[in-house]
Design a protein around this motif. Structure first.
Motif, short mmCIF file in Angstrom:
data_model
loop_
_atom_site.label_atom_id
_atom_site.label_comp_id
_atom_site.label_asym_id
_atom_site.label_seq_id
_atom_site.Cartn_x
_atom_site.Cartn_y
_atom_site.Cartn_z
N PHE A 4 0.99 -1.40 0.06
CA PHE A 4 0.06 -0.08 0.21
C PHE A 4 0.95 1.35 0.16
O PHE A 4 0.51 2.36 -0.63
N GLN A 5 2.00 1.42 0.85
CA GLN A 5 2.89 2.50 0.58
C GLN A 5 3.37 2.51 -0.61
O GLN A 5 3.69 3.82 -1.04
N ARG A 6 4.05 1.54 -1.20
CA ARG A 6 4.48 1.53 -2.38
C ARG A 6 3.68 2.08 -3.52
O ARG A 6 3.89 2.84 -4.46
N MET A 62 2.10 6.72 -7.04
CA MET A 62 1.37 7.82 -7.38
C MET A 62 1.65 9.21 -7.23
O MET A 62 1.22 10.14 -7.97
N TYR A 63 2.52 9.42 -6.09
CA TYR A 63 2.97 10.66 -5.88
C TYR A 63 4.00 11.18 -7.04
O TYR A 63 4.29 12.30 -7.28
N MET A 64 4.84 10.01 -7.48
CA MET A 64 5.96 10.32 -8.24
C MET A 64 5.48 10.62 -9.86
O MET A 64 6.27 11.46 -10.31
N ILE A 65 4.55 9.94 -10.16
CA ILE A 65 3.92 10.10 -11.54
C ILE A 65 3.18 11.22 -11.65
O ILE A 65 2.35 11.72 -10.79
N SER A 66 3.40 12.06 -13.15
CA SER A 66 2.49 13.09 -13.37
C SER A 66 2.10 12.91 -14.78
O SER A 66 3.31 13.28 -15.53
N HIS A 67 0.95 12.55 -15.33
CA HIS A 67 1.05 12.35 -16.78
C HIS A 67 -0.64 12.59 -17.01
O HIS A 67 -1.45 12.22 -16.25
N PRO A 68 -0.99 13.15 -18.16
CA PRO A 68 -2.42 13.65 -18.41
C PRO A 68 -3.20 12.23 -18.55
O PRO A 68 -4.61 12.29 -18.45
N ILE A 75 -2.92 9.47 -16.62
CA ILE A 75 -2.82 8.90 -15.44
C ILE A 75 -3.63 9.59 -14.41
O ILE A 75 -3.39 10.70 -14.03
N ILE A 76 -4.20 8.78 -13.48
CA ILE A 76 -5.06 9.51 -12.35
C ILE A 76 -3.65 10.05 -11.37
O ILE A 76 -3.11 9.44 -11.07
N ARG A 77 -4.41 11.23 -11.06
CA ARG A 77 -3.31 11.83 -10.00
C ARG A 77 -3.63 11.75 -8.72
O ARG A 77 -4.89 11.98 -8.26
N LEU A 78 -2.73 11.41 -7.73
CA LEU A 78 -3.11 11.62 -6.38
C LEU A 78 -2.42 13.09 -5.63
O LEU A 78 -1.48 13.24 -5.96
N TYR A 79 -3.56 13.81 -5.19
CA TYR A 79 -3.13 15.07 -4.79
C TYR A 79 -2.65 15.08 -3.37
O TYR A 79 -1.65 15.65 -3.01
N HIS A 80 -3.52 14.10 -2.42
CA HIS A 80 -2.83 14.06 -0.91
C HIS A 80 -3.48 13.09 -0.43
O HIS A 80 -4.43 12.22 -1.00
N MET A 114 -7.85 12.05 -4.82
CA MET A 114 -7.24 11.70 -6.25
C MET A 114 -8.15 12.54 -7.11
O MET A 114 -9.17 13.22 -6.94
N GLU A 115 -7.58 12.63 -8.43
CA GLU A 115 -8.28 13.35 -9.48
C GLU A 115 -9.70 12.66 -9.88
O GLU A 115 -9.58 11.34 -9.62
N LEU A 116 -10.56 13.67 -9.96
CA LEU A 116 -11.94 12.86 -10.27
C LEU A 116 -11.94 12.39 -11.74
O LEU A 116 -11.83 13.24 -12.72
N ALA A 117 -12.33 11.09 -12.09
CA ALA A 117 -12.93 10.75 -13.38
C ALA A 117 -14.25 9.90 -13.29
O ALA A 117 -14.13 8.78 -13.04
N GLU A 118 -15.25 10.59 -13.57
CA GLU A 118 -16.64 10.29 -13.27
C GLU A 118 -17.42 9.87 -14.59
O GLU A 118 -18.57 9.88 -14.50
#
Length: 634
Positions: free
Chosen positions: A67-69, A74-80, A82-87, A99-103
């Motif tokens: 779970f930590q990994r 998700m914190y390391m990656i940033s791509h249009p 890929i779902i982004r983790l904010y906090h 996380m970023e919302l994709a509904e």
């Protein structure tokens, strides 16, 4: 329960997002899984909408490192794409991932087994997913997703692809051997428990592309065991609705050899993808003529293709590609319908021929089965016969060395006559032997009776001896008593009857009385001793006569036994010699019979070999007929 994630570098507030449950208003449930739920939430302060994944701590205690990994990646990656983790934050019971919302649903909602997707849609969705995978593989160290499937590909409000769920993801810093993923998307190296690398994601992309065209995975079957077997062994078969270039790309992505399997960069250079990228660039260039030129097609950036087009551009590109694909499909359908009519007539003819050939084949198989059974029976009989022949050959070779076959018949006749005579003699000798045995029994019975008489006489003799000894002892005792009594009488007479004291009695009379008594006593004692001696002598004479008689009987019995034993030995020797002769004759007769049976066996073997040759010829004919049928079917 304090299971803090210890990711301090990312735990601070990003983009003004607070880190408490009370800072968000949870609106509706988007989905749930084995480890938690995903909710649509609105940040109270900023009014932004997010997807918050709530994971219960008790469900991830055993897999906290995994779970930590997931959170670190998700914190390391940033791509249009890929779902982004904010906090992320936590409380006493759960972890919260903002996380970023994709509904706008998942790719699974767009794939239907009834009606396939349009090719231009498939290309757009596949290309955006490919860019996300290529970005992951280009990191240092590379990141493997290991769970690419339609459920993990989401759409945002602009209809852009978003790859999510990094629960099985890991860094490729060494060869990985963990078995994870979704069953129908597993590559052969994970099924066979071998080491794997980034190529597992390429295999999953191939399965995904196949499913977007057909509505089903390529190796799906009834049971999980059969699916795993198909992944490892079965041949990939693509239906007719998949275009040839797409088929080629799928076959390159679903190559079981890791070294030959295509990479993400090589997929981009494939003609099926490259043509689509060129057409998209042309559409963008035509829609933005007033803007500055963006350079040659080869210098197009990924970001330009990844940016979700405006609704007008998307509709123009969709109409253009849709018309183009409809025209090509129309021509293909006309060609295929014309060809299908011809093939249909050919198929009907071939079907009739095949049914007739199948009937012939079934009849031939029945005949072949019967022939096989008869052949097996013949071969077993042949084995038995060959074994018997070998034994007979050995016996014949041993006998042929002793005598010739020509003179055997005459000898056999003579031996038969001798055998009959000897048989008669044997019967006579058997009768004599029986009579002798009866005589021996009678003699033995008489000897036993005489021995019993002798034992009785010996007992009576011992009894007589005991009686004589007893009488001797008694007489001695009586004599001793009488002598003592007489001596006492004499003393008393001498003391009491004194001739001087006796008055009126003559001395001569008293002396006569004393003399009479002594004489009487002497006579009685002599008579008793004589009688005893006479009895003893008579008993001794009787015992001697009995002993002489017993010894003579013993000698006679031993002589009779010796005579009987000698006679029995002679008869036994005669019987054995006759028996040997009889056996020799029987052996010679069986040899003659075996010779005849050997000739018969040789004839049977020749017939069996003829049948075997016929069966082999029929088997060859059947095999030729099968080959012809197979060639015609092809």
């Amino acid at each position: 329960m304090s299971n803090s994630l210890l990711i301090h570098s990312y735990s601070e507030t990003q983009d003004g997002i607070a880190g408490k449950v009370s800072d968000f208003k949870f609106l509706n449930l988007l989905g749930d899984g084995a480890y938690g739920e995903v909710w649509k939430a609105r940040h109270k302060a900023s009014g932004q909408y997010f997807a918050i994944k709530i994971v219960q701590k008790e469900k991830v205690t055993k897999m906290l490192a995994q779970f930590q990994r997931e959170i670190c990646i998700m914190y390391m990656i940033s791509h249009p794409n890929i779902i982004r983790l904010y906090h992320h934050f936590e409380d006493s019971t759960s972890f919260y991932l903002v996380m970023e919302l994709a509904e706008n649903g998942t790719l699974r909602d767009k794939i239907s087994p009834i009606g396939p997707m349009i090719e231009c849609e498939i290309k757009q969705y596949f290309l955006e997913t490919l860019f996300a995978v290529e970005y992951l593989h280009s990191q240092v160290p590379p990141i493997i997703h290991r769970d690419i499937k339609p459920e993990n590909i989401m759409f945002d409000k602009t209809n852009k692809i978003k790859l999510c769920d990094f629960g099985f993801s890991n860094y490729y810093d060494e060869e990985r051997k963990t078995a994870c993923g979704t069953l129908e998307y597993l590559p052969p190296e994970i099924v066979e428990k071998r080491g794997h690398d980034t190529s597992v994601d390429i295999w999953s992309l191939g399965v995904l592309l196949y499913e977007m065209f057909t509505g089903a995975t390529p190796f799906s079957d009834g049971t999980n065991e059969q699916v795993l077997k198909n992944i490892s062994t079965s041949i990939l078969r693509c239906p007719l609705n998949i275009p040839p270039l797409a088929k080629d790309l799928i076959s390159l992505m679903l190559d079981r050899n890791l070294l030959r399997r295509i990479t993400a960069k090589e997929i981009k250079n494939h003609r099926w993808i490259k043509d689509y990228m060129h057409s998209q660039a042309d559409l963008r260039r035509s829609s933005s003529r007033n803007d500055k030129s963006r350079g040659h097609i080869s210098e197009i950036k990924h970001e330009d293709l990844l940016l979700s087009p405006s609704p007008r551009d998307m509709s123009n590109s969709m109409v253009f590609s849709f018309r183009k694909s409809i025209n090509t499909m129309k021509n293909q359908i006309l060609d295929k319908t014309h060809g299908m009519k011809n093939t249909k007539t050919l198929v009907t003819r071939q079907k009739d021929l095949l049914s007739a050939k199948i009937r012939i084949m079934k009849e031939l198989e029945k005949k072949l089965e019967n022939r096989r059974q008869s052949f097996n029976q013949i071969s077993s009989n042949e084995k038995l016969i060959t074994a018997k022949i070998k034994d007979l050959d050995y016996d014949i070779c041993r006998i042929v060395n002793v005598c010739e076959v020509g003179s055997l018949k005459q000898k056999v006749m003579e031996l038969r006559e001798d055998y009959l005579q000897k048989d008669k003699e044997c019967s006579i000798q058997n009768d004599i032997l029986k009579t002798l045995r009866q005589q021996v029994k009678i003699r033995t019975i008489s000897i036993i009776e005489k021995e019993e008489e002798f034992r009785d006489l010996a007992k009576s003799l011992s009894q007589l001896r005991e009686d004589t000894i007893k009488t001797d002892k008694q007489t001695e005792i009586q004599i001793h008593e009488l002598t003592e009594f007489l001596s006492l009488l004499k003393k008393k007479l001498q003391n009491s009857i004194n001739p001087v004291l006796l008055v009126g009695i003559d001395q001569k009379i008293s002396e006569e009385i004393v003399a009479f008594i002594s004489n009487y006593m002497d006579k009685n004692s002599e008579d008793l001793s004589f009688k005893i001696r006479r009895l003893i002598s008579s008993a001794e004479t009787k015992a001697r006569s009995i002993e002489k008689r017993f010894s003579s009987l013993k000698i006679e019995c031993s002589e009779e036994r010796e005579k009987i034993i000698t006679e029995i030995k002679k008869k036994k020797d005669m019987f054995l010699s006759n028996l040997r002769r009889k056996q020799h004759k029987d052996l010679q007769s069986t040899l003659t019979k075996n010779k005849d049976s050997e000739i018969n066996f040789i004839g049977i073997i020749e017939q069996a070999r003829m049948k075997e040759n016929e069966c082999c010829a029929e088997v060859i004919d059947i095999a030729i007929a099968r080959n012809k049928l197979y060639v015609k079917d092809i």
